[in-house]
Design an enzyme around this catalytic site. Sequence first.
Site, mmCIF file in Angstrom:
data_model
loop_
_atom_site.group_PDB
_atom_site.id
_atom_site.type_symbol
_atom_site.label_atom_id
_atom_site.label_comp_id
_atom_site.label_asym_id
_atom_site.label_seq_id
_atom_site.Cartn_x
_atom_site.Cartn_y
_atom_site.Cartn_z
ATOM 1 N N HIS A 223 21.573 25.103 26.615
ATOM 2 C CA HIS A 223 22.045 24.621 25.316
ATOM 3 C C HIS A 223 22.531 25.806 24.488
ATOM 4 O O HIS A 223 22.119 26.953 24.706
ATOM 5 C CB HIS A 223 20.907 23.940 24.558
ATOM 6 C CG HIS A 223 20.510 22.615 25.117
ATOM 7 N ND1 HIS A 223 19.834 21.686 24.368
ATOM 8 C CD2 HIS A 223 20.673 22.056 26.342
ATOM 9 C CE1 HIS A 223 19.607 20.622 25.096
ATOM 10 N NE2 HIS A 223 20.098 20.819 26.305
ATOM 11 N N CYS B 23 15.050 23.193 22.074
ATOM 12 C CA CYS B 23 15.644 24.278 21.299
ATOM 13 C C CYS B 23 14.823 24.580 20.049
ATOM 14 O O CYS B 23 14.704 25.735 19.640
ATOM 15 C CB CYS B 23 17.084 23.933 20.935
ATOM 16 S SG CYS B 23 18.147 23.827 22.394
ATOM 17 N N CYS C 5 17.487 19.946 19.542
ATOM 18 C CA CYS C 5 16.607 19.061 20.304
ATOM 19 C C CYS C 5 15.201 19.679 20.321
ATOM 20 O O CYS C 5 15.024 20.835 19.919
ATOM 21 C CB CYS C 5 17.142 18.896 21.726
ATOM 22 S SG CYS C 5 16.929 20.363 22.775
ATOM 23 N N GLU D 260 21.814 26.773 21.471
ATOM 24 C CA GLU D 260 20.741 27.506 20.794
ATOM 25 C C GLU D 260 20.003 28.428 21.759
ATOM 26 O O GLU D 260 19.696 29.571 21.428
ATOM 27 C CB GLU D 260 19.712 26.540 20.177
ATOM 28 C CG GLU D 260 20.284 25.570 19.192
ATOM 29 C CD GLU D 260 20.645 24.225 19.819
ATOM 30 O OE1 GLU D 260 21.380 24.199 20.830
ATOM 31 O OE2 GLU D 260 20.222 23.194 19.278
#
Length: 176
Positions: free
Chosen positions: A56, A90, A87, A58
């Site tokens: 992801h 993260c 999410c 992040e």
Amino acid sequence: MRKLTREEKFMRAAIKTAKRGLKEGEVPIGAVVVYEDKIISRGYNRRAKLQLASAHAEMMAIDKACKKFHSWRLPEGCELFVTLEPCPMCMGASLNARVAKIYFGAYEQKGRSLTNELAEANLLNHKTEVFGGVLEGECSSLLTEFFSSMRRKAKEEKEQAKREQEEELLKKAERI
């Protein structure tokens, strides 16, 4: 034209980073880690390219920042700017890395993020402040356009496959 706020300036950098991912066919989510008012790392979604569930935006930005500081624990005052509400994975990485503040643009519409709940859960000796809705419209439209485009493309491909199948049936019928 009004001057951008500090938060908008860094969110614009995250949006620009998201667009790099978009060019690679990734979901356009971008993140930047800021320390002492300087961007120290950038990340965008790379799940499709790397075939990693954890790739992801992040995570990519936090990992790069940790490498830059040679520590899993970021210096006090590091901030994360991300185009979509983080999410749980993260958010957990942000808490673990000791990110002081998280600014996000678009809200996760399906309610799966738990951002505020995790930030306030006192899971660690560290508190992370969370601020949502920074350039929300721009961040949301980037995602909306991406998914609309994907649905349009899938529909066109389905229609094309149907036309090809019909043409193939006509050719078979003509041979009989």
